[in-house]
Enzyme design. Structure first.
Site, PDB file in Angstrom:
ATOM      1  NE  ARG A  84      -3.715  -2.348   2.338  1.00 17.27           N
ATOM      2  CZ  ARG A  84      -3.453  -3.649   2.503  1.00 17.27           C
ATOM      3  NH1 ARG A  84      -2.222  -4.031   2.840  1.00 17.27           N
ATOM      4  NH2 ARG A  84      -4.402  -4.547   2.344  1.00 17.27           N
ATOM      5  CG  HIS A 109      -0.964  -5.504  -4.448  1.00 14.93           C
ATOM      6  ND1 HIS A 109       0.166  -5.461  -3.649  1.00 14.93           N
ATOM      7  CD2 HIS A 109      -1.788  -6.436  -3.887  1.00 14.93           C
ATOM      8  CE1 HIS A 109       0.033  -6.341  -2.668  1.00 14.93           C
ATOM      9  NE2 HIS A 109      -1.132  -6.940  -2.780  1.00 14.93           N
ATOM     10  CG  HIS A 183      -0.407 -11.413  -3.908  1.00 16.70           C
ATOM     11  ND1 HIS A 183      -1.349 -12.238  -3.343  1.00 16.70           N
ATOM     12  CD2 HIS A 183      -0.521 -10.224  -3.273  1.00 16.70           C
ATOM     13  CE1 HIS A 183      -2.016 -11.572  -2.413  1.00 16.70           C
ATOM     14  NE2 HIS A 183      -1.521 -10.345  -2.339  1.00 16.70           N
ATOM     15  CG  ASP A 252      -3.061  -8.013   5.061  1.00 12.92           C
ATOM     16  OD1 ASP A 252      -1.993  -8.210   4.433  1.00 12.92           O
ATOM     17  OD2 ASP A 252      -4.024  -7.394   4.569  1.00 12.92           O
ATOM     18  CD  GLU A 319       1.628 -10.435  -0.439  1.00 13.71           C
ATOM     19  OE1 GLU A 319       1.740  -9.291  -0.958  1.00 13.71           O
ATOM     20  OE2 GLU A 319       0.673 -10.772   0.276  1.00 13.71           O
TER      21      GLU A 319
END
Length: 358
Positions: A84, A109, A183, A252, A319
């Site tokens: 982000r 992304h 991803h 996350d 990731e």
């Protein structure tokens, strides 16, 4: 020992009527990767277990028309900026740039038409010990609001030892920011990943607000559910009370990796183990961070070609990348790329349970 091979087959028509291909990289020793020219997507990654039984370990979609929908980046190669950028805005050398927002008021992304929506040009090669597919993409100046014409090459490879790797390089004709990642959603062998064991080689992570934007400096993992310095069962970690977990519905978050040892710049970032330990995957990278996402928002909307439903916590993303919102955080490792420089990142996925030699 068998020689690794690369093979191309048509996959379907992408948006804009461009034809997409599927490239299969076969190690000859059990590990096989299938990569799409659409979105640079890792469509399948097949890995044997300790008994020699092969399984597809990444969550995928069934066909081109499914990938063309607005999906949660299944297997995609994302850019220009993975993760982000707060409010889709950043200043670079005194000029403010605006990126289209696509996630709770922020740019995620690379924006809604990031690299995951493009058809990449592809060529293959074999050198006896490994097979490669080189994907190339030209991103023009102003693409999704990012400055500079950017040329990107992403090289996927498998070698005879069973290692799967991704090398990315990029150059620009104008100062810009770049952050690329793969991803893939991993599941080493169960209905979900809650019984998987995860270890992350990091002593700090980035707390984020309810919209996924870093709240400040990296925080120590010690004494928190984010302490994955030793192997931890995901179900047990995610059940611990913590406002960060409650807000996101699971992990996350970005972990800040320990410094790489001198040499090739690679260091181990994570180790994922199936519940029965029949498959083990290690992630090695040159990147300074790793975003761990436990599929918190998967809701059964998508299925794969075998009828497997992608439900909440059905897979985990690991990731490798630079830190989120780095263009607005002077203290974070820089993502600035200038003319005359070449960005180079490498990530390897190793399977130490296999008996083939490295």
């Amino acid at each position: 020992m068998p020689r690794p091979t690369a093979h191309r087959t048509p996959f379907g028509t992408a948006p804009g009527n461009a034809e997409a291909d599927l490239w299969t990289l076969d190690s000859g020793t059990g590990v096989r990767a299938e990569v799409l020219t659409y979105g640079g997507i890792l469509h399948r990654l097949t890995v044997p277990d300790t008994h020699g039984e092969s399984r597809q370990i990444v969550r995928s979609l069934s066909a081109m028309d499914e990938y063309a929908k607005d999906h949660p980046y299944f297997g995609a190669l994302v850019g220009r900026y993975a993760n982000r950028i707060a409010h889709g805005s950043f200043a670079l050398d005194g000029t403010t740039h605006e990126i289209p927002v696509n996630d709770r008021g922020h740019a995620l992304h690379g924006g809604p038409e990031g690299f995951h929506t493009r058809v990449w040009e592809a060529t293959s090669r074999e050198d006896g010990d490994a097979a490669f597919v080189d994907l190339r993409l030209h991103s023009p100046d102003g693409d999704m609001g990012f400055p500079g014409a950017l040329d990107v090459r992403a090289t996927y490879a498998v070698d005879a030892s069973g290692t799967f790797s991704l090398d990315c390089t990029a150059t620009t004709d104008r100062v810009t920011v770049v952050n690329l990642t793969q991803h893939a959603y991993f599941n080493l062998g169960d209905d979900d990943v809650l019984g998987h064991t995860l270890q992350v080689d990091a002593d700090h992570y980035l707390p984020v607000d309810a919209e996924g934007i870093p709240e400040g400096d990296p925080a120590e993992v010690l004494g928190t559910p984010f302490d994955l310095t030793g192997p931890q069962v995901l179900r047990e970690r995610l059940s611990l009370p913590h406002e960060q977990l409650a807000s996101a519905g699971g992990f996350d978050h970005c972990w800040v990796l320990r410094d790489a040892a001198p040499g090739d710049g690679l260091r181990r970032a994570a180790r994922l183990t199936a519940p029965d330990a029949s498959r083990v995957m290690e992630v090695w990278t040159t990147e300074p961070g790793i975003q761990v996402y436990t599929g918190n928002l998967l809701d059964g909307t998508f299925t794969d070609g075998e009828g497997r439903v992608h439900d909440r916590h059905g897979a985990v993303c690991l990731e490798t990348q630079h830190l989120p919102d780095s263009p607005n955080r002077a203290a974070f490792p820089t993502t600035v790329l200038r003319p005359g420089q070449t960005l180079h990142t490498r990530t390897e996925w190793r399977f130490p349970h296999l008996t083939v030699p490295r």
